[in-house]
Design a protein around this motif. Structure first.
Motif, PDB file in Angstrom:
ATOM      1  N   ALA A 118       1.086  -1.313   0.078  1.00 15.92           N
ATOM      2  CA  ALA A 118       0.032  -0.339   0.051  1.00 15.92           C
ATOM      3  C   ALA A 118       1.093   1.343   0.327  1.00 15.92           C
ATOM      4  O   ALA A 118       1.769   1.417   0.741  1.00 15.92           O
ATOM      5  CB  ALA A 118      -0.827   0.204   1.146  1.00 15.92           C
ATOM      6  N   LEU A 119      -0.104   2.021  -0.996  1.00 16.27           N
ATOM      7  CA  LEU A 119       1.582   3.319  -0.965  1.00 16.27           C
ATOM      8  C   LEU A 119      -0.230   4.078   0.233  1.00 16.27           C
ATOM      9  O   LEU A 119      -0.957   4.408   0.745  1.00 16.27           O
ATOM     10  CB  LEU A 119       0.915   4.265  -2.281  1.00 16.27           C
ATOM     11  CG  LEU A 119       1.337   3.708  -3.113  1.00 16.27           C
ATOM     12  CD1 LEU A 119       1.769   4.477  -3.995  1.00 16.27           C
ATOM     13  CD2 LEU A 119       3.249   3.226  -2.810  1.00 16.27           C
ATOM     14  N   ILE A 120       1.904   4.966   1.235  1.00 20.06           N
ATOM     15  CA  ILE A 120       1.116   6.000   2.309  1.00 20.06           C
ATOM     16  C   ILE A 120       1.043   7.423   1.741  1.00 20.06           C
ATOM     17  O   ILE A 120       2.807   7.693   1.657  1.00 20.06           O
ATOM     18  CB  ILE A 120       2.009   4.878   3.552  1.00 20.06           C
ATOM     19  CG1 ILE A 120       1.199   3.646   3.865  1.00 20.06           C
ATOM     20  CG2 ILE A 120       0.890   5.761   5.035  1.00 20.06           C
ATOM     21  CD1 ILE A 120      -0.437   3.193   3.561  1.00 20.06           C
ATOM     22  N   PRO A 121       0.693   8.641   1.372  1.00 18.61           N
ATOM     23  CA  PRO A 121       1.284   9.143   1.512  1.00 18.61           C
ATOM     24  C   PRO A 121       1.510  10.529   3.308  1.00 18.61           C
ATOM     25  O   PRO A 121       0.548   9.719   3.820  1.00 18.61           O
ATOM     26  CB  PRO A 121       0.455   9.833   0.627  1.00 18.61           C
ATOM     27  CG  PRO A 121      -1.073   9.014   0.385  1.00 18.61           C
ATOM     28  CD  PRO A 121      -0.278   7.422   1.015  1.00 18.61           C
ATOM     29  N   PRO A 122       1.539  11.808   3.094  1.00 17.37           N
ATOM     30  CA  PRO A 122       1.056  12.078   4.268  1.00 17.37           C
ATOM     31  C   PRO A 122       0.208  11.832   5.252  1.00 17.37           C
ATOM     32  O   PRO A 122      -0.981  12.464   4.476  1.00 17.37           O
ATOM     33  CB  PRO A 122       1.621  13.512   4.063  1.00 17.37           C
ATOM     34  CG  PRO A 122       2.003  13.632   2.676  1.00 17.37           C
ATOM     35  CD  PRO A 122       1.974  12.482   1.798  1.00 17.37           C
ATOM     36  N   TYR A 164      -6.504   3.366   5.922  1.00 16.30           N
ATOM     37  CA  TYR A 164      -6.009   1.978   5.819  1.00 16.30           C
ATOM     38  C   TYR A 164      -6.318   1.373   6.848  1.00 16.30           C
ATOM     39  O   TYR A 164      -5.628   1.212   7.516  1.00 16.30           O
ATOM     40  CB  TYR A 164      -4.775   2.382   5.090  1.00 16.30           C
ATOM     41  CG  TYR A 164      -4.224   0.245   4.839  1.00 16.30           C
ATOM     42  CD1 TYR A 164      -5.075  -0.280   4.774  1.00 16.30           C
ATOM     43  CD2 TYR A 164      -2.784   0.259   4.504  1.00 16.30           C
ATOM     44  CE1 TYR A 164      -4.317  -1.886   4.041  1.00 16.30           C
ATOM     45  CE2 TYR A 164      -2.076  -0.310   3.733  1.00 16.30           C
ATOM     46  CZ  TYR A 164      -2.619  -1.610   4.048  1.00 16.30           C
ATOM     47  OH  TYR A 164      -2.308  -3.156   3.337  1.00 16.30           O
ATOM     48  N   MET A 194      -3.768  -1.515   8.907  1.00 13.01           N
ATOM     49  CA  MET A 194      -3.171  -0.799   9.544  1.00 13.01           C
ATOM     50  C   MET A 194      -3.017   0.279  10.372  1.00 13.01           C
ATOM     51  O   MET A 194      -2.097   0.117  11.426  1.00 13.01           O
ATOM     52  CB  MET A 194      -1.863  -0.585   7.789  1.00 13.01           C
ATOM     53  CG  MET A 194      -1.000   0.155   8.485  1.00 13.01           C
ATOM     54  SD  MET A 194       0.294   0.393   7.124  1.00 13.01           S
ATOM     55  CE  MET A 194       1.984   1.301   7.771  1.00 13.01           C
ATOM     56  N   PRO A 245      -2.102   5.095  10.124  1.00 16.08           N
ATOM     57  CA  PRO A 245      -2.595   5.613   8.056  1.00 16.08           C
ATOM     58  C   PRO A 245      -3.657   6.675   7.743  1.00 16.08           C
ATOM     59  O   PRO A 245      -4.894   5.464   7.477  1.00 16.08           O
ATOM     60  CB  PRO A 245      -2.290   4.404   7.273  1.00 16.08           C
ATOM     61  CG  PRO A 245      -2.259   3.296   8.178  1.00 16.08           C
ATOM     62  CD  PRO A 245      -1.506   4.009   9.308  1.00 16.08           C
ATOM     63  N   TRP A 297      -6.341   9.927   7.260  1.00 18.48           N
ATOM     64  CA  TRP A 297      -6.218  10.947   5.452  1.00 18.48           C
ATOM     65  C   TRP A 297      -7.316  11.159   5.322  1.00 18.48           C
ATOM     66  O   TRP A 297      -8.467  11.060   6.058  1.00 18.48           O
ATOM     67  CB  TRP A 297      -5.385  10.587   4.840  1.00 18.48           C
ATOM     68  CG  TRP A 297      -4.925   9.617   3.942  1.00 18.48           C
ATOM     69  CD1 TRP A 297      -3.587  10.528   3.768  1.00 18.48           C
ATOM     70  CD2 TRP A 297      -4.153   8.403   3.820  1.00 18.48           C
ATOM     71  NE1 TRP A 297      -2.368   9.536   3.537  1.00 18.48           N
ATOM     72  CE2 TRP A 297      -2.789   7.799   4.293  1.00 18.48           C
ATOM     73  CE3 TRP A 297      -5.597   7.402   4.216  1.00 18.48           C
ATOM     74  CZ2 TRP A 297      -2.925   6.391   4.219  1.00 18.48           C
ATOM     75  CZ3 TRP A 297      -4.844   5.696   4.273  1.00 18.48           C
ATOM     76  CH2 TRP A 297      -3.089   5.701   4.376  1.00 18.48           C
ATOM     77  N   VAL A 305      -5.096  17.374   3.061  1.00 18.65           N
ATOM     78  CA  VAL A 305      -4.314  17.529   3.844  1.00 18.65           C
ATOM     79  C   VAL A 305      -2.845  17.060   4.183  1.00 18.65           C
ATOM     80  O   VAL A 305      -2.987  15.955   4.404  1.00 18.65           O
ATOM     81  CB  VAL A 305      -5.156  17.724   5.728  1.00 18.65           C
ATOM     82  CG1 VAL A 305      -4.479  18.717   6.405  1.00 18.65           C
ATOM     83  CG2 VAL A 305      -6.671  19.000   5.497  1.00 18.65           C
ATOM     84  N   SER A 306      -2.375  18.776   4.426  1.00 14.87           N
ATOM     85  CA  SER A 306      -0.776  17.794   4.774  1.00 14.87           C
ATOM     86  C   SER A 306       0.097  17.484   3.347  1.00 14.87           C
ATOM     87  O   SER A 306       1.540  16.519   3.604  1.00 14.87           O
ATOM     88  CB  SER A 306      -0.655  17.728   6.056  1.00 14.87           C
ATOM     89  OG  SER A 306      -0.532  18.112   6.958  1.00 14.87           O
ATOM     90  N   ALA A 307      -0.657  17.127   2.286  1.00 11.86           N
ATOM     91  CA  ALA A 307       0.527  16.350   1.206  1.00 11.86           C
ATOM     92  C   ALA A 307       1.184  17.132   0.733  1.00 11.86           C
ATOM     93  O   ALA A 307       2.016  16.169   0.106  1.00 11.86           O
ATOM     94  CB  ALA A 307      -1.513  15.621   0.257  1.00 11.86           C
TER      95      ALA A 307
END
Lengths: 79, 136
Positions: free
Chosen positions: A71-75, B50, B53, B118, B120, B132-134
């Motif tokens: 999985a990709l975890i962006p900020p 997610y 996790m 995780p 968002w 936010v914060s990306a």
């Protein structure tokens, strides 16, 4: 090898799907990262991009298998 | 107790889950949806998670807190989906023998949650939206 990658948040907006299949030419996390940036240059503009393997944060040298849950975890921005 | 829910958080349930006869302090943090970030007026927030996790990362944070402070019980609930202004997005409840460590452990848990779990948050404005914060 072909890796199925789950996407979340801004990474999903960039990649356009809940799961995206990426073909890589090496078996390390850093090989996957290289392919991702080539295919989706927008990902490089993010503040950070971690790659989770089997629901844990990985290292760049973590080895990948086609059966791994990736999985990709962006900020993150919970709370 | 760790919960990720698309329903309003039941804070009484979390407080009950952290009660203990050995506790001299029960500290509760409630994170709520703010109407404004920098200049823009926020209409709604959307949280995505997610989940498997997120739960295991929260478990790691609880273990870390338990090794640093004499934590008796912890209960954490994070809301996901669409939230309106003023609604509760996250509740952290911690019980300890004395008050000082309850404040410290509670702050550690919410600060860590914001860094590693995780989840968002997307802010929805009048005429736009932004994760936010990306971006730096």
């Amino acid at each position: 090898m072909k890796l199925t990658v789950k996407t979340f948040g801004v990474a999903r907006d960039v990649m356009g799907g809940k799961e995206v299949v990426i073909e890589t030419y090496g078996n390390l996390v850093l090989d996957l990262r290289k392919e991702l940036i080539l295919k989706y240059p927008e990902l490089e503009k993010l503040r950070s991009l971690f790659i989770a393997v089997n629901q844990s944060y990985s290292e760049e040298t973590t080895e990948l298998k086609e059966t791994d849950e990736i999985a990709l975890i962006p900020p993150v921005s919970g709370g | 107790m760790i919960e990720i829910t698309d329903q309003p958080i039941n804070r009484d349930k979390l407080i009950k889950a952290t009660e203990s006869a050995e506790a001299g302090a029960l500290n509760v943090f409630i994170g709520t949806v703010r109407a404004k970030t920098s200049e823009k007026k926020v209409i709604l927030l959307e949280y995505e998670c997610y989940e498997p996790m997120a739960k295991s990362e929260i478990e790691k944070i609880i273990i870390q807190a338990t090794t640093r402070w004499p934590v008796l019980k912890v209960a954490i609930s994070h809301r996901i989906g669409i939230l309106k202004i003023g609604e509760e997005a996250v509740v952290v409840a911690v019980s300890t023998p004395h008050r000082k460590e309850s404040f410290e452990a509670c702050q550690f848990i919410i600060d860590s949650l914001k860094q590693t779990v995780p989840i968002w948050k997307k802010e929805i404005f009048d005429g736009g939206e932004e994760w936010v914060s990306a971006h730096p």
